[in-house]
Design a protein around this motif. Structure first.
Motif: not given
Lengths: 293, 383
Positions: A107, A110-111, B144, B142
């Motif tokens: 996370r 990708n953030t 997120t 993805d």
């Protein structure tokens, strides 16, 4: 020059008031690194051996001019610490924290990519970054290095130190040593470092230390074949004797089926034009030969 | 942490992923009781973490209580490739119309999640991938953003499952994704995922690898961990109790090193000079007397070990401290095999001097990793 960090890097240590953070933060400062701030919301206004403590990274950026962060906090709070740094405008984040869950790492990666594309995150679970004679962030024992023209990038911390030491033994010096960490989703890849070393005039050759698991070394080999013809790359892969299906200490170091074996990685690197050392001592010897020392 | 099949099915159940009615049993009587409750015919499955259970006779179909008793008796206590069967999973046998494959894991190269779905289940997915890669529908997610129902539907369509399975598959895959992410798994895999003649879809097997680093936020994993611990044997168990990173190998040179990379490299170097490492053991950064003594204790219980190679690169840890730790550790543990020490890095001169004062037939010091490896290998071979 050197890559990612230099004598102008100003570091805020997130976790400076903890035992580990204090030890390594002060150690990095003693080497000459500009450690300008620490953070702890409960201890804002105090100091650690003269280094001011702020409530958060934003204050450290605004009031102390921090432009890099060193994160040394527990795994449960490290993801939030990384995002705090990114939101405060820090573009180089070194996170040494180990045991961050895989899903958190995925996370965070990708953030950052989506919301903070300029941020270079090194780690997590890495040994840190040392630009010899200029800046040291993390665990790297800078005493074993001398400033020079060889770059080092390694998943493993101890093997990075070992190779820097081998360079010193051979009378060669270090430009920058980057420990990218042994976790499944590292913020910085071999390729990120190779790219930076390729463009750095102070770096004349690169040592790349990989290990079993994943395909990062194979991807790096493709990059080397296409972009590193002008600088010699000497490589070493740990884990030749690792049995399939067993994690060898690092979360990422595991051979599954016939994927991620040391042999496949060494073959790919040789085919790409890199020299492959069979033990750490050979790294220094082969680099000396490549640079005509 | 790799879960046993029954634990995987229990974990699936937490996320409402349908599995066959059944239960776990440690004794023959319990197995028959679970079989009676599940309804015949039942399948009795050995709970071991090794492939090829079926071929080894560890999975049997029983049509009534007498057969369930007979097979449970046969399977409990059975040895499958060195793993003793302590538990069986008993579940109602399913009518199978079609067998599929489904999984989620992290794609380390793409740094995204990867879902794999195939209409060709029930066999090794690697074999399918090799023979006919187009038979596996891939989806990159993805982290997120997550997996939406619309995406999931497209993915199922791309896998060309029987149209009768579509609704069931979409529902299960969405739940499996939740199990993967919220459940902090490194891998969730259903093989086979089955379609029954009456059109329902459910998991006939469960393969789950939990991320040990997420244990702090999953108190419900405690019983899994206790069971895993109970199943660890010998030195691996001892090492775990002492908090050491230990992996047993089958050679004769015991290995102790600081850092996972250096420990792997030490094993490789021993191999390169003609020896065989007996283990991988990383004592981490702080090599004090307690840690060294613990490491020596674990290794000294391995009857194959003929010599021990302690390989330390002093980074932040200083070599003189490590040298004292080694001497003190060796005093505490009765060793019958020689120890070869190599110390490099910070304060190596001081550390080497400390070792040199005590050098004898049982304690040898070498200057480089390569020399030390050669010496340890020669000693292991009795030279």
């Amino acid at each position: 020059m050197a890559i990612f960090v230099n004598e102008n890097t100003k570091v805020v240590v997130q976790g400076l008031t903890g035992d580990q953070g204090r030890f390594y933060g002060l150690r990095n400062r003693a080497y000459g690194t500009q450690v300008v701030a620490g953070t702890n919301p409960k201890k804002a206004g105090t100091d650690v051996e003269g280094i001011p403590i702020f409530a958060g990274v934003k204050d450290a950026v605004e009031k102390a001019g921090a432009n890099a962060s060193f994160i040394i906090v527990p795994a449960s709070v490290a993801p939030a610490a990384i995002l705090e740094s990114a939101a405060a405008g820090i573009e180089l984040i070194v996170c040494v924290t180990e045991h961050i869950p895989m899903h958190e790492q995925a996370r965070i990666f990708n953030t950052l990519k989506r919301d903070y594309p300029k941020v270079q995150l090194i780690g997590p679970n890495c040994s840190g970054i040392l630009s010899a004679g200029k800046c040291n962030i993390g665990f790297t024992p800078a005493e074993v290095s001398t400033p020079g023209n060889v770059g080092v990038v390694s998943r493993s911390g101890t093997l990075a130190y070992q190779s820097v030491y081998e360079l010193t033994q051979q009378g060669m010096g270090l430009s920058t040593c980057v420990g990218i960490g042994g976790d499944p989703v590292p913020g910085t890849s071999f390729i990120d470092c190779l790219k930076a070393f390729a463009e750095d005039p102070e770096t004349h050759g690169v040592i790349m230390i990989g290990e079993i698991g994943g395909t990062a070394e194979e991807q790096a080999a493709e990059f080397i074949a296409a972009n590193m013809r002008h600088k010699p790359v000497v490589s070493y892969i740990a884990g030749v004797t690792a049995p399939p299906g067993k994690k060898m200490g690092h979360a990422g170091a595991i051979v599954s089926g016939n994927k991620g074996t040391a042999q496949a990685k060494m073959d790919a690197l040789r085919a790409a034009g890199a020299s492959v050392a069979l033990n750490p001592t050979e790294l220094g010897v082969l680099m000396a030969k490549a640079l005509g020392k | 942490m790799d879960l046993f099949e029954y634990q995987g099915k229990q974990y699936f159940a937490r996320y409402h992923i349908p599995v066959s009615p059944g239960g776990v049993a440690d004794t023959v009587d319990e197995a028959v009781k679970v079989a009676d409750q599940s309804g015949y015919p039942v399948v009795v499955k050995a709970q071991v973490q090794v492939g090829g259970r079926g071929k080894a006779g560890g999975i049997k179909l029983a049509k009534d209580a007498a057969e369930a008793r007979y097979y449970a008796d046969q399977i409990l206590g059975m040895d499958i490739k060195g793993h003793t069967v302590h538990r069986v999973w008993v579940e109602r046998a399913s009518d199978i119309a079609e067998e599929y494959y489904a999984s989620f894991t992290l794609d380390r190269a793409a740094k995204r999640y990867l879902g794999m779905l195939s209409a060709q289940g029930g066999v090794e997915i690697e074999a399918v991938a090799e023979k006919d890669p187009s038979a596996i529908a891939l989806i990159y997610i993805d982290p997120t953003v997550g997996l939406s129902e619309a995406q999931c539907r497209e993915w199922v369509a791309a896998a060309k499952l029987n149209p009768k399975a579509t609704e069931g598959a979409v529902a299960i895959l969405l739940k499996l994704y939740t199990c993967f992410t919220q459940g902090d798994a490194d891998l969730v895999e259903i093989n086979p995922l089955i379609l029954t003649p009456d059109g329902s879809v459910h998991a006939l097997d469960a393969k789950v690898t939990l991320d040990d680093d997420a244990a702090y936020r999953h108190p419900e994993w405690e019983e899994f961990r206790a069971m895993q611990q109970a199943n660890l044997q010998g030195r691996e168990k001892l090492a775990k109790e002492k908090g050491l990173q230990y992996v047993g190998l089958d050679g004769s040179v015991g290995i102790i090193a600081n850092g996972a990379g250096l420990a792997m490299s030490t094993c490789d170097t021993v191999n390169q000079v003609g020896g065989r490492p007996a283990n991988f053991l990383d004592i981490g950064g702080g090599a004090n007397a307690d840690v060294v003594a613990n490491a020596l204790t674990v290794i000294s219980t391995d009857p194959n070990v003929r010599s021990i190679f302690i390989n330390i690169f002093g980074g932040v840890t200083r070599c003189d401290e490590v040298a004292r730790g080694i001497l003190e550790g060796m005093e505490r543990v009765k060793l019958t095999v020689p120890v070869v020490v190599r110390l490099d890095g910070t304060n190596s001169a001081e550390g080497r001097a400390i070792i040199d004062e005590r050098v004898n037939a049982q304690l040898i010091r070498k200057n480089t990793m390569l020399e030390a490896a050669q010496t340890a290998v020669a000693l292991a071979k009795g030279n």
